[in-house]
Design a protein around this motif. Structure first.
Motif, PDB file in Angstrom:
ATOM      1  N   LYS A   1       0.869  -1.189   0.095  1.00  0.00           N
ATOM      2  CA  LYS A   1      -0.104  -0.076  -0.004  1.00  0.00           C
ATOM      3  C   LYS A   1       0.799   1.200  -0.122  1.00  0.00           C
ATOM      4  O   LYS A   1       0.343   2.361   0.054  1.00  0.00           O
ATOM      5  N   GLY A   2       2.193   1.043  -0.173  1.00  0.00           N
ATOM      6  CA  GLY A   2       3.094   2.249  -0.011  1.00  0.00           C
ATOM      7  C   GLY A   2       3.048   3.206  -1.332  1.00  0.00           C
ATOM      8  O   GLY A   2       2.790   2.463  -2.365  1.00  0.00           O
ATOM      9  N   ILE A   3       3.383   4.136  -1.142  1.00  0.00           N
ATOM     10  CA  ILE A   3       3.388   5.183  -2.377  1.00  0.00           C
ATOM     11  C   ILE A   3       4.840   6.023  -2.245  1.00  0.00           C
ATOM     12  O   ILE A   3       5.162   6.396  -1.594  1.00  0.00           O
ATOM     13  N   ALA A   4       5.302   5.667  -3.544  1.00  0.00           N
ATOM     14  CA  ALA A   4       6.767   6.335  -3.855  1.00  0.00           C
ATOM     15  C   ALA A   4       6.458   7.656  -4.574  1.00  0.00           C
ATOM     16  O   ALA A   4       5.972   7.343  -5.540  1.00  0.00           O
ATOM     17  N   ILE A   5       7.027   8.606  -4.022  1.00  0.00           N
ATOM     18  CA  ILE A   5       6.893   9.972  -4.983  1.00  0.00           C
ATOM     19  C   ILE A   5       7.928  10.628  -5.044  1.00  0.00           C
ATOM     20  O   ILE A   5       9.168  10.755  -4.472  1.00  0.00           O
ATOM     21  N   ILE A   6       8.352  10.800  -6.650  1.00  0.00           N
ATOM     22  CA  ILE A   6       9.605  11.068  -6.969  1.00  0.00           C
ATOM     23  C   ILE A   6       9.266  12.576  -7.502  1.00  0.00           C
ATOM     24  O   ILE A   6       8.655  13.007  -8.353  1.00  0.00           O
ATOM     25  N   GLY A   7       9.920  13.484  -6.852  1.00  0.00           N
ATOM     26  CA  GLY A   7       9.667  15.055  -6.898  1.00  0.00           C
ATOM     27  C   GLY A   7      10.556  15.951  -6.186  1.00  0.00           C
ATOM     28  O   GLY A   7      11.239  15.557  -5.486  1.00  0.00           O
ATOM     29  N   ASN A   8      10.268  17.301  -6.583  1.00  0.00           N
ATOM     30  CA  ASN A   8      11.253  18.241  -6.307  1.00  0.00           C
ATOM     31  C   ASN A   8      10.707  19.542  -5.830  1.00  0.00           C
ATOM     32  O   ASN A   8      11.454  20.302  -5.346  1.00  0.00           O
ATOM     33  N   GLY A   9       9.203  19.690  -5.632  1.00  0.00           N
ATOM     34  CA  GLY A   9       8.727  20.924  -5.291  1.00  0.00           C
ATOM     35  C   GLY A   9       7.378  20.843  -4.696  1.00  0.00           C
ATOM     36  O   GLY A   9       6.816  19.862  -4.293  1.00  0.00           O
ATOM     37  N   HIS A  10       6.403  21.840  -5.095  1.00  0.00           N
ATOM     38  CA  HIS A  10       5.094  22.255  -4.731  1.00  0.00           C
ATOM     39  C   HIS A  10       4.432  20.673  -5.043  1.00  0.00           C
ATOM     40  O   HIS A  10       3.599  20.307  -4.131  1.00  0.00           O
ATOM     41  N   SER A  11       4.375  20.241  -6.123  1.00  0.00           N
ATOM     42  CA  SER A  11       3.536  19.255  -6.452  1.00  0.00           C
ATOM     43  C   SER A  11       3.926  18.043  -5.518  1.00  0.00           C
ATOM     44  O   SER A  11       2.838  17.081  -5.082  1.00  0.00           O
ATOM     45  N   ALA A  12       5.041  17.561  -5.289  1.00  0.00           N
ATOM     46  CA  ALA A  12       5.454  16.613  -4.366  1.00  0.00           C
ATOM     47  C   ALA A  12       5.012  16.656  -2.971  1.00  0.00           C
ATOM     48  O   ALA A  12       4.422  15.886  -2.483  1.00  0.00           O
ATOM     49  N   VAL A  13       5.083  17.918  -2.738  1.00  0.00           N
ATOM     50  CA  VAL A  13       4.626  18.495  -1.133  1.00  0.00           C
ATOM     51  C   VAL A  13       3.119  17.952  -1.072  1.00  0.00           C
ATOM     52  O   VAL A  13       2.688  17.418  -0.380  1.00  0.00           O
ATOM     53  N   VAL A  14       2.238  18.519  -2.168  1.00  0.00           N
ATOM     54  CA  VAL A  14       0.910  18.343  -2.203  1.00  0.00           C
ATOM     55  C   VAL A  14       0.559  16.922  -1.978  1.00  0.00           C
ATOM     56  O   VAL A  14      -0.345  16.227  -1.364  1.00  0.00           O
ATOM     57  N   ALA A  15       1.254  16.166  -2.955  1.00  0.00           N
ATOM     58  CA  ALA A  15       1.196  14.788  -3.233  1.00  0.00           C
ATOM     59  C   ALA A  15       1.294  13.928  -1.781  1.00  0.00           C
ATOM     60  O   ALA A  15       0.727  13.199  -1.403  1.00  0.00           O
ATOM     61  N   VAL A  16       2.312  14.419  -1.249  1.00  0.00           N
ATOM     62  CA  VAL A  16       2.692  13.897  -0.120  1.00  0.00           C
ATOM     63  C   VAL A  16       1.595  14.062   1.137  1.00  0.00           C
ATOM     64  O   VAL A  16       1.055  13.052   1.814  1.00  0.00           O
ATOM     65  N   ARG A  17       1.350  15.129   1.278  1.00  0.00           N
ATOM     66  CA  ARG A  17      -0.215  15.428   2.364  1.00  0.00           C
ATOM     67  C   ARG A  17      -1.140  14.615   1.761  1.00  0.00           C
ATOM     68  O   ARG A  17      -1.658  14.031   2.849  1.00  0.00           O
ATOM     69  N   GLU A  18      -1.590  14.671   0.409  1.00  0.00           N
ATOM     70  CA  GLU A  18      -2.566  13.845   0.263  1.00  0.00           C
ATOM     71  C   GLU A  18      -2.650  12.330   0.726  1.00  0.00           C
ATOM     72  O   GLU A  18      -3.475  11.758   1.032  1.00  0.00           O
ATOM     73  N   ALA A  19      -1.264  11.710   0.269  1.00  0.00           N
ATOM     74  CA  ALA A  19      -1.325  10.528   0.427  1.00  0.00           C
ATOM     75  C   ALA A  19      -1.120  10.040   1.949  1.00  0.00           C
ATOM     76  O   ALA A  19      -1.696   9.076   2.306  1.00  0.00           O
ATOM     77  N   ILE A  20      -0.186  11.012   2.890  1.00  0.00           N
ATOM     78  CA  ILE A  20      -0.241  10.619   3.988  1.00  0.00           C
ATOM     79  C   ILE A  20      -1.761  10.728   4.637  1.00  0.00           C
ATOM     80  O   ILE A  20      -2.524   9.870   5.295  1.00  0.00           O
ATOM     81  N   GLY A  21      -2.612  11.720   4.175  1.00  0.00           N
ATOM     82  CA  GLY A  21      -4.110  11.994   4.473  1.00  0.00           C
ATOM     83  C   GLY A  21      -5.006  10.654   4.323  1.00  0.00           C
ATOM     84  O   GLY A  21      -5.734  10.491   4.922  1.00  0.00           O
ATOM     85  N   LEU A  22      -4.591  10.081   3.227  1.00  0.00           N
ATOM     86  CA  LEU A  22      -5.456   8.700   2.859  1.00  0.00           C
ATOM     87  C   LEU A  22      -4.836   7.478   3.435  1.00  0.00           C
ATOM     88  O   LEU A  22      -5.302   6.400   3.112  1.00  0.00           O
ATOM     89  N   GLY A  23      -3.599   7.782   4.365  1.00  0.00           N
ATOM     90  CA  GLY A  23      -3.575   6.503   5.098  1.00  0.00           C
ATOM     91  C   GLY A  23      -2.288   5.586   4.474  1.00  0.00           C
ATOM     92  O   GLY A  23      -1.837   4.553   4.888  1.00  0.00           O
ATOM     93  N   HIS A  24      -1.543   6.283   3.580  1.00  0.00           N
ATOM     94  CA  HIS A  24      -0.467   5.478   2.799  1.00  0.00           C
ATOM     95  C   HIS A  24       0.775   5.522   3.444  1.00  0.00           C
ATOM     96  O   HIS A  24       1.122   6.850   4.109  1.00  0.00           O
ATOM     97  N   HIS A  25       1.598   4.970   3.584  1.00  0.00           N
ATOM     98  CA  HIS A  25       3.119   5.076   3.821  1.00  0.00           C
ATOM     99  C   HIS A  25       3.727   5.705   2.574  1.00  0.00           C
ATOM    100  O   HIS A  25       3.580   5.277   1.497  1.00  0.00           O
ATOM    101  N   VAL A  26       4.620   6.526   2.771  1.00  0.00           N
ATOM    102  CA  VAL A  26       5.113   7.537   1.789  1.00  0.00           C
ATOM    103  C   VAL A  26       6.604   7.453   1.765  1.00  0.00           C
ATOM    104  O   VAL A  26       7.109   7.757   2.707  1.00  0.00           O
ATOM    105  N   THR A  27       7.166   7.388   0.584  1.00  0.00           N
ATOM    106  CA  THR A  27       8.617   7.613   0.466  1.00  0.00           C
ATOM    107  C   THR A  27       8.892   8.645  -0.679  1.00  0.00           C
ATOM    108  O   THR A  27       8.411   8.326  -1.695  1.00  0.00           O
TER     109      THR A  27
END
Lengths: 134, 552
Positions: free
Chosen positions: B156-182
């Protein structure tokens, strides 16, 4: 008259659906055969259609740039061009084969394409097998 | 991994046990045109056919139950539903096959509604339906089980490859949905550079606060690059190179959220007076300030092109509306070649014009005179006009990072400008060309038009939804018959998804996690060493033959 329409599973098939849903009509000699993408269409399928009595073959894919598989329809067009050349070497008029790019919501274009192929066959006469057997 | 059958993809076909045919009256829509009883009687005489049932509405629960019972008799191993479109009913009958204990790849649908009954007169329609169902029957008897593999455990983990705003928004959303995020960040710091939003950086305060909120669910590796990706959706393994050494990140889904870097717009140096860019204007407006006097927005570059980034006209329209609603008396003019109003921006564009913002269309960069005068060739008026301005607003420029290496590792191509290419956005929003990998970030082809924040959240929601489902790898994929392969590289060059490679013996090898089953390689292979289980050459040719009514 027998016309095979090799339709891709996306726009080609859906445009045929849309022709029906929108109350278009076209000749019943056009029979669709679904392939995943027009990129799956092989020259041998086209030859097989003519060998088994088709008067014309149409290949219908998505609009260029809109292929579900990126450029399957572009590959298909290349093969259709090659196949037309091969057909004329076999004594079959290249006009009996045509590639169409039709969007899924353009049912009217599917119907028009079908009518166009029918009128070509009407002009050119029966296909090679039918001509020899009747 | 799926194992190709030892005989190769050209193996002899497995003979069918028996075929059941269901003819759908579609509540009279089909039955009104076709003579269903004649069709039933004719089809019953075929040797492979065990039962032919005429049903009122195959989509109804009652008829689905009838079909299920009939299929569970053990007499048949495949069935045909002759009714409506494959597009609308395929999933439904795949599930029916599963429920009845049959292989879902043995379902054949014959469209006698939209492609027959609705378009032809009565007699012709029945004749064509007969041919179409016979062709489907021919195809059905040749269908082969498509190898499938159910993923036992979905990561259920999500890996996010990113460098800025979009990655930060994605991290918040993914954590909010209960995923482990790298988060795999190529820069030495993950910075939320979007204006007006809470920023999280790797600086002590912000990062620690966010990390505390996320608990152990968030890992961020910086100065890291992805060097490889293997596995299938639901269970990917990403090889990462970090300053501390090589490591592996496991995740069920991957989100590529690369943003463009802001750079200075070359126009700034050329223009005199009060020049700001759209970002600066938005920051001003958010803090309650507003620019002096008449505002002219130049939503174009020096060549007069506005199309270098559709988002720039979005920003102009958005800011014009913002400014007009704050200060209705301020004159706002947008000078552009064309406003690209994608998605929701269409409403904003209309409202901005209703609020009094003026859009002047031109195809040439205007003459900027001294003392706040600007001369524009107005395309609508057909002649030049001169305006006075107090503030000039230029586009906020960005630079696309070099994504070549990342793109080739992940296997998603770049477009002509060097951004990640999207598949057709209408069909697969936020998806990439690789299954299980999702796209957001400004360094992605512009198709959605909903803004970077929403795009980032959308990609996470899509990834999350995918991970909630049972993961079955059951699509029809290209298969290699190694003995026939001459290693000519045709498939490697043609595949849109970089699925084929050449192994050490010089034979093609298909990465089934990348193959999407288009068949481009199958048709192109000069040695005919490739086939697909459900669209083998012999299946297609036999269907064509039967569609011609077996003339020969």
């Amino acid at each position: 008259m027998k016309i095979i329409a090799l339709v891709c599973s996306f726009c080609g098939y859906s445009s045929a659906d849309m022709a029906g849903a929108n109350g278009e009509t076209y000749p019943s000699s056009v029979v669709p055969v679904r392939v995943p993408c027009t990129g799956r269409v092989d020259i041998r399928h086209i030859i097989a259609a003519f060998r088994n009595g088709a008067d014309a073959v149409m290949v219908i894919g998505c609009l260029e740039g809109n292929c579900n598989y990126q450029y399957g329809n572009i590959e298909a067009r290349k093969r259709v061009v090659q196949a037309r050349e091969l057909l004329s070497q076999l004594g079959i008029d290249g006009e009996r084969l045509e590639m169409f790019n039709i969007a899924s919501n353009q049912g009217w274009r599917f119907a028009e394409a079908a009518k166009e192929m029918e009128s070509r066959v009407a002009r050119l006469g029966p296909g090679p097998i039918r001509r020899d057997h009747t | 991994m799926r194992q190709p059958s030892p005989d190769g993809p050209h193996a002899p076909l497995i003979a069918p046990n028996g075929v059941a045919i269901f003819l759908c009256r579609c509540r009279g829509v089909v039955a009104g045109k076709l003579d269903m009883e004649v069709l039933r009687d004719e089809l019953s005489s075929s040797p492979e056919v065990r039962t032919v049932d005429v049903l009122e509405d195959c989509c109804s629960a009652e008829d689905m139950d009838r079909m299920r019972l009939s299929l569970m008799s053990g007499e048949v191993d495949r069935f045909i539903v002759a009714g409506c479109s494959f597009k609308t009913s395929h999933d439904r009958f795949m599930h029916l096959a599963k429920d009845a204990g049959l292989d879902p790849s043995m379902v054949e649908l014959c469209n006698i509604k939209e492609q027959c009954a609705l378009v032809h007169p009565k007699k012709e329609a029945t004749d064509k339906a007969r041919i179409m169902i016979r062709a489907s029957l021919r195809r059905s008897t040749m269908l082969q089980p498509v190898p499938s593999r159910r993923l036992e455990e979905v990561d259920k983990g999500i890996a996010i490859i990113g460098n800025g705003h979009s990655a930060v928004v994605a991290v918040r959303e993914a954590i909010g949905l209960g995923h482990h995020v790298t988060v795999i960040c190529p820069c030495d710091e993950l910075v939320d550079d979007a204006h007006g939003e809470e920023t999280i950086t790797l600086e002590e305060t912000g990062f620690e606060r966010f990390r505390k909120q996320a608990g152990g669910a968030l890992t961020i590796t910086t100065s890291s690059v992805v060097t490889g990706i293997s596995g299938v959706p639901g269970s990917f393994a990403l090889a990462i190179s970090t300053p501390l050494g090589e490591t592996t990140v496991n995740a069920g889904a991957v989100i590529v959220a690369m943003d463009e870097a802001p750079v200075e717009n070359p126009l700034r140096k050329m223009l005199m007076g009060d020049v700001i860019d759209q970002h600066q204007l938005e920051t001003m407006l958010r803090s309650g300030m507003r620019p002096e006097g008449t505002v002219v927005m130049l939503a174009m570059d020096l060549s007069g092109e506005s199309a270098f980034d559709p988002m720039s006209t979005h920003e102009a329209v958005h800011n014009a509306l913002y400014l007009k609603s704050m200060s209705p008396r301020t004159q706002v003019m947008i000078i552009t070649r064309e406003v690209f109003a994608l998605g929701q921006c269409e409403h904003g564009y209309r409202r901005a014009q209703e609020a009094g913002a003026v859009v002047i269309r031109t195809d040439k960069f205007p003459d900027i005179g001294k003392e706040g005068a600007i001369t524009i060739k107005d395309l609508n008026l057909g002649h030049s006009i001169t305006l006075r301005y107090d503030t000039i607003v230029i586009d906020s420029s960005t630079e696309i990072p070099d994504l070549q290496e990342l793109a080739s590792i992940i296997g998603i191509p770049l477009d002509a400008r060097g951004r990640f290419r999207r598949p057709i956005a209408k069909l697969k929003p936020s998806s990439s060309l690789r299954e299980g990998v999702f796209l957001c970030g400004t360094a992605t082809e512009r198709n959605l038009g909903i803004g970077p924040g929403l795009e980032a959240r959308s990609s996470v929601v899509m990834a999350s939804a995918m991970l909630q489902e049972e993961m079955v790898d059951d699509g029809d994929k290209a298969e290699v018959w190694p003995e026939k392969c001459s290693g000519c590289l045709t498939c490697v060059r043609l595949c849109p998804y970089s699925a084929p490679s050449i192994d050490q013996e010089g034979r093609a090898l298909i990465d089934v996690s990348r193959c999407q089953g288009c068949g481009i390689c199958v048709s192109a292979c000069p040695s005919k060493a490739l086939q697909m289980s459900s669209f083998r050459d012999d299946q297609i040719e036999e269907q064509i033959k039967a569609s011609l009514g077996g003339l020969r």
